[in-house]
Motif scaffolding. Structure first.
Motif, PDB file in Angstrom:
ATOM      1  N   MET A  26       6.496   3.604  -4.799  1.00 59.29           N
ATOM      2  CA  MET A  26       5.931   2.615  -3.943  1.00 59.29           C
ATOM      3  C   MET A  26       6.296   2.425  -2.569  1.00 59.29           C
ATOM      4  O   MET A  26       5.686   2.667  -1.419  1.00 59.29           O
ATOM      5  N   ASN A  27       7.699   2.360  -2.646  1.00 61.81           N
ATOM      6  CA  ASN A  27       8.242   2.326  -1.522  1.00 61.81           C
ATOM      7  C   ASN A  27       8.192   3.398  -0.543  1.00 61.81           C
ATOM      8  O   ASN A  27       8.119   3.573   0.765  1.00 61.81           O
ATOM      9  N   VAL A  28       8.156   4.574  -1.173  1.00 61.42           N
ATOM     10  CA  VAL A  28       8.363   6.147  -0.276  1.00 61.42           C
ATOM     11  C   VAL A  28       6.774   6.342   0.027  1.00 61.42           C
ATOM     12  O   VAL A  28       6.785   6.807   1.135  1.00 61.42           O
ATOM     13  N   THR A  29       5.791   6.034  -0.625  1.00 61.73           N
ATOM     14  CA  THR A  29       4.464   6.334  -0.391  1.00 61.73           C
ATOM     15  C   THR A  29       3.691   5.423   0.299  1.00 61.73           C
ATOM     16  O   THR A  29       2.646   5.873   1.167  1.00 61.73           O
ATOM     17  N   ASN A  30       3.946   4.076   0.284  1.00 65.25           N
ATOM     18  CA  ASN A  30       3.242   3.134   1.138  1.00 65.25           C
ATOM     19  C   ASN A  30       1.697   3.446   0.849  1.00 65.25           C
ATOM     20  O   ASN A  30       0.868   3.495   1.778  1.00 65.25           O
ATOM     21  N   PRO A  31       1.419   2.905  -0.390  1.00 63.19           N
ATOM     22  CA  PRO A  31      -0.018   3.235  -0.896  1.00 63.19           C
ATOM     23  C   PRO A  31      -1.089   2.486   0.045  1.00 63.19           C
ATOM     24  O   PRO A  31      -2.331   2.798  -0.085  1.00 63.19           O
ATOM     25  N   LEU A  32      -0.579   1.455   0.509  1.00 58.95           N
ATOM     26  CA  LEU A  32      -1.552   0.457   1.111  1.00 58.95           C
ATOM     27  C   LEU A  32      -2.183   1.187   2.519  1.00 58.95           C
ATOM     28  O   LEU A  32      -3.160   0.975   3.062  1.00 58.95           O
ATOM     29  N   GLU A  33      -1.521   2.276   3.002  1.00 57.43           N
ATOM     30  CA  GLU A  33      -1.967   2.816   3.965  1.00 57.43           C
ATOM     31  C   GLU A  33      -2.658   4.400   3.722  1.00 57.43           C
ATOM     32  O   GLU A  33      -3.070   5.080   4.719  1.00 57.43           O
ATOM     33  N   TYR A  34      -2.726   4.614   2.624  1.00 54.42           N
ATOM     34  CA  TYR A  34      -3.121   5.823   2.033  1.00 54.42           C
ATOM     35  C   TYR A  34      -4.595   6.329   2.674  1.00 54.42           C
ATOM     36  O   TYR A  34      -5.540   5.434   2.486  1.00 54.42           O
ATOM     37  N   ARG A  35      -4.767   7.083   3.395  1.00 52.20           N
ATOM     38  CA  ARG A  35      -6.013   7.560   3.970  1.00 52.20           C
ATOM     39  C   ARG A  35      -6.813   6.462   4.569  1.00 52.20           C
ATOM     40  O   ARG A  35      -8.065   6.151   4.202  1.00 52.20           O
ATOM     41  N   ILE A  36      -6.276   5.581   5.191  1.00 52.59           N
ATOM     42  CA  ILE A  36      -6.638   4.252   5.670  1.00 52.59           C
ATOM     43  C   ILE A  36      -7.987   4.554   6.419  1.00 52.59           C
ATOM     44  O   ILE A  36      -8.861   3.348   5.995  1.00 52.59           O
ATOM     45  N   GLU A  37      -8.413   5.432   7.075  1.00 53.62           N
ATOM     46  CA  GLU A  37      -9.389   5.569   7.633  1.00 53.62           C
ATOM     47  C   GLU A  37     -10.916   6.174   6.741  1.00 53.62           C
ATOM     48  O   GLU A  37     -12.047   5.971   7.132  1.00 53.62           O
ATOM     49  N   GLU A  38     -10.266   6.493   5.432  1.00 52.97           N
ATOM     50  CA  GLU A  38     -11.452   6.944   4.568  1.00 52.97           C
ATOM     51  C   GLU A  38     -11.845   6.094   3.536  1.00 52.97           C
ATOM     52  O   GLU A  38     -11.032   4.975   3.310  1.00 52.97           O
ATOM     53  N   THR A  39     -13.248   6.253   3.258  1.00 52.53           N
ATOM     54  CA  THR A  39     -13.772   5.367   2.101  1.00 52.53           C
ATOM     55  C   THR A  39     -13.604   6.119   0.759  1.00 52.53           C
ATOM     56  O   THR A  39     -13.108   7.046   0.423  1.00 52.53           O
ATOM     57  N   ALA A  42     -10.369   7.071  -1.873  1.00 53.69           N
ATOM     58  CA  ALA A  42      -8.881   6.756  -1.041  1.00 53.69           C
ATOM     59  C   ALA A  42      -9.132   4.924  -0.916  1.00 53.69           C
ATOM     60  O   ALA A  42      -8.030   4.565  -1.310  1.00 53.69           O
ATOM     61  N   THR A  43     -10.198   4.359  -0.773  1.00 58.30           N
ATOM     62  CA  THR A  43     -10.438   2.840  -0.828  1.00 58.30           C
ATOM     63  C   THR A  43      -9.807   2.353  -2.322  1.00 58.30           C
ATOM     64  O   THR A  43      -9.022   1.437  -2.196  1.00 58.30           O
ATOM     65  N   ALA A  44     -10.310   2.913  -3.284  1.00 52.70           N
ATOM     66  CA  ALA A  44     -10.197   2.772  -4.499  1.00 52.70           C
ATOM     67  C   ALA A  44      -8.352   2.423  -4.841  1.00 52.70           C
ATOM     68  O   ALA A  44      -7.816   1.848  -5.517  1.00 52.70           O
ATOM     69  N   TYR A  45      -8.012   3.647  -4.282  1.00 55.85           N
ATOM     70  CA  TYR A  45      -6.225   3.969  -4.659  1.00 55.85           C
ATOM     71  C   TYR A  45      -5.756   2.718  -3.822  1.00 55.85           C
ATOM     72  O   TYR A  45      -4.631   2.335  -4.084  1.00 55.85           O
ATOM     73  N   ARG A  46      -5.972   2.522  -2.427  1.00 58.68           N
ATOM     74  CA  ARG A  46      -5.463   1.448  -1.776  1.00 58.68           C
ATOM     75  C   ARG A  46      -5.398   0.131  -2.490  1.00 58.68           C
ATOM     76  O   ARG A  46      -4.746  -0.773  -2.507  1.00 58.68           O
ATOM     77  N   SER A  47      -6.907  -0.171  -2.937  1.00 61.54           N
ATOM     78  CA  SER A  47      -7.068  -1.281  -3.491  1.00 61.54           C
ATOM     79  C   SER A  47      -6.406  -1.560  -4.853  1.00 61.54           C
ATOM     80  O   SER A  47      -5.957  -2.774  -4.823  1.00 61.54           O
ATOM     81  N   PHE A  48      -6.421  -0.578  -5.447  1.00 59.29           N
ATOM     82  CA  PHE A  48      -5.579  -0.946  -6.744  1.00 59.29           C
ATOM     83  C   PHE A  48      -4.086  -0.948  -6.525  1.00 59.29           C
ATOM     84  O   PHE A  48      -3.293  -1.537  -7.293  1.00 59.29           O
ATOM     85  N   SER A  49      -3.561  -0.260  -5.583  1.00 62.53           N
ATOM     86  CA  SER A  49      -2.172  -0.533  -5.241  1.00 62.53           C
ATOM     87  C   SER A  49      -1.921  -1.940  -4.721  1.00 62.53           C
ATOM     88  O   SER A  49      -0.727  -2.416  -5.212  1.00 62.53           O
ATOM     89  N   ALA A  50      -2.874  -2.495  -4.101  1.00 53.27           N
ATOM     90  CA  ALA A  50      -2.605  -3.892  -3.588  1.00 53.27           C
ATOM     91  C   ALA A  50      -2.694  -4.750  -4.866  1.00 53.27           C
ATOM     92  O   ALA A  50      -1.544  -5.639  -4.980  1.00 53.27           O
ATOM     93  N   LEU A  51      -3.367  -4.261  -5.828  1.00 54.55           N
ATOM     94  CA  LEU A  51      -3.329  -5.340  -6.990  1.00 54.55           C
ATOM     95  C   LEU A  51      -2.252  -4.985  -7.845  1.00 54.55           C
ATOM     96  O   LEU A  51      -1.569  -6.203  -8.263  1.00 54.55           O
ATOM     97  N   VAL A  52      -1.571  -3.829  -7.860  1.00 54.97           N
ATOM     98  CA  VAL A  52      -0.240  -3.398  -8.668  1.00 54.97           C
ATOM     99  C   VAL A  52       0.797  -4.233  -7.974  1.00 54.97           C
ATOM    100  O   VAL A  52       1.741  -5.030  -8.368  1.00 54.97           O
ATOM    101  N   TRP A 102     -15.534  -0.604  -9.840  1.00 50.43           N
ATOM    102  CA  TRP A 102     -15.083  -1.812  -9.052  1.00 50.43           C
ATOM    103  C   TRP A 102     -13.895  -1.049  -7.906  1.00 50.43           C
ATOM    104  O   TRP A 102     -12.889  -0.540  -8.453  1.00 50.43           O
ATOM    105  N   VAL A 103     -14.355  -1.221  -6.715  1.00 49.64           N
ATOM    106  CA  VAL A 103     -13.250  -0.657  -5.677  1.00 49.64           C
ATOM    107  C   VAL A 103     -12.681  -2.095  -5.117  1.00 49.64           C
ATOM    108  O   VAL A 103     -11.377  -2.211  -5.334  1.00 49.64           O
ATOM    109  N   HIS A 104     -13.492  -2.958  -4.774  1.00 49.75           N
ATOM    110  CA  HIS A 104     -13.181  -4.270  -4.469  1.00 49.75           C
ATOM    111  C   HIS A 104     -11.641  -4.368  -3.451  1.00 49.75           C
ATOM    112  O   HIS A 104     -10.993  -5.445  -4.011  1.00 49.75           O
ATOM    113  N   ALA A 105     -11.549  -4.021  -2.606  1.00 52.68           N
ATOM    114  CA  ALA A 105     -10.589  -3.807  -1.832  1.00 52.68           C
ATOM    115  C   ALA A 105     -10.172  -5.089  -0.966  1.00 52.68           C
ATOM    116  O   ALA A 105      -8.897  -5.548  -1.122  1.00 52.68           O
TER     117      ALA A 105
END
Length: 286
Positions: A26-39, A42-52, A102-105
């Motif tokens: 997670m340090n290397v990929t910074n998943p919270l910024e993953y394709r940040i302009e896309e929905t 991509a949002t689901a990936y960011r959202s569940f990364s935030a949860l983890v 559930w996406v729920h970002a």
């Protein structure tokens, strides 16, 4: 999947080495910024990364966990900064998606924010920054939350209060700065105010459940005593204001506490302000 991962973390079913591997990825990929302009996905990936990330930060700050201090000091600072920045950057308000589930970002981002501001190593600077992010969400909202994301933001505030990182004084000062002085007639302005009231109500209800309080009004001393467990707050009644009606259309203005008729504690959040500033909320348009 999130429940399963939570079980792995909180029940310590993976080794420290496995957890470190995940942290480094997670340090290397910074998943919270993953394709940040896309929905969508991509949002689901960011959202569940935030949860983890929130789960990992939680055990990192838990001295009773076998994963205590699993993050280095520099990693912890980076995760806290990235977590606060995430809800500044996230635009996708999708709650439930028929294809993705559930996406729920914003809900997961709020959970992460709550973990951050309740973390033992969270500084006041970060707490203030988190409050600014929440303010920004409500003030700039162009559409309502559908799946109670504002309540998750309220829980984040409650966790900060519960941890002791967010003082009542700081919370009051922050609330005083929020302005919903007029409804401009648009549906959006009404929805912003409605979300904010729901957010405040969540904080109040959680405090009502968690804390035992006693309200005693002494007419002779003109003082209101408020007891939250062992903490006693003592203030002059003419500097105490009722913040918003939350669940009714009433408007409370600065006045003697003796003139305020409290019908029920449950619908209201008492915010104890230290200056003569009252948050004004207009009745809902009907």
């Amino acid at each position: 999947m999130s429940n399963l991962f939570g079980q792995f973390i909180f029940e310590q079913l993976i080794t420290k080495e496995q957890l470190r591997w995940l942290i480094e990825k997670m340090n290397v990929t910074n998943p919270l910024e993953y394709r940040i302009e896309e929905t969508g996905s991509a949002t689901a990936y960011r959202s569940f990364s935030a949860l983890v990330m929130g789960m990992i930060l939680q055990v990192d700050g838990d001295q009773t966990s076998g994963y205590d201090s699993c993050l280095t000091s520099s990693e912890r600072v980076t995760w806290i900064q990235n977590g606060i920045r995430y809800l500044k950057r996230e635009k996708d308000r999708t709650g439930y998606d028929e294809k993705l589930g559930w996406v729920h970002a914003f809900a997961h981002g709020a959970d992460l924010l709550g973990t951050i501001i309740s973390h033992p190593k969270c500084t006041q600077e970060y707490v203030v920054e988190a409050l600014e992010v929440i303010s920004d969400i409500f003030q700039k909202s162009q559409q309502p939350f559908i799946d109670e994301e504002e309540k998750r933001l309220g829980l984040a505030i409650f966790f900060g209060i519960e941890s002791g990182n967010l003082s009542q004084k700081l919370l009051c000062e922050w609330i005083k700065k929020q302005r919903f002085e007029e409804l401009d007639g648009s549906r959006e302005s009404y929805q912003r105010l409605a979300m904010y009231k729901s957010f405040l109500a969540t904080i109040y209800f959680k405090m009502e459940i968690k804390l035992s309080y006693i309200l005693i009004f002494s007419k002779s001393k003109s003082v209101l005593y408020v007891s939250f467990q062992s903490s006693i707050f003592l203030m002059q009644y003419n500097t105490i204001f009722l913040i918003s009606y939350l669940l009714s259309a009433s408007i409370f203005c600065p006045c003697s506490l003796a003139r305020v008729r409290v019908l029920s504690l449950s619908p209201f959040l008492f915010c104890f302000l230290h200056s003569g500033c009252l948050l004004y909320t207009s009745p809902s348009p009907r």
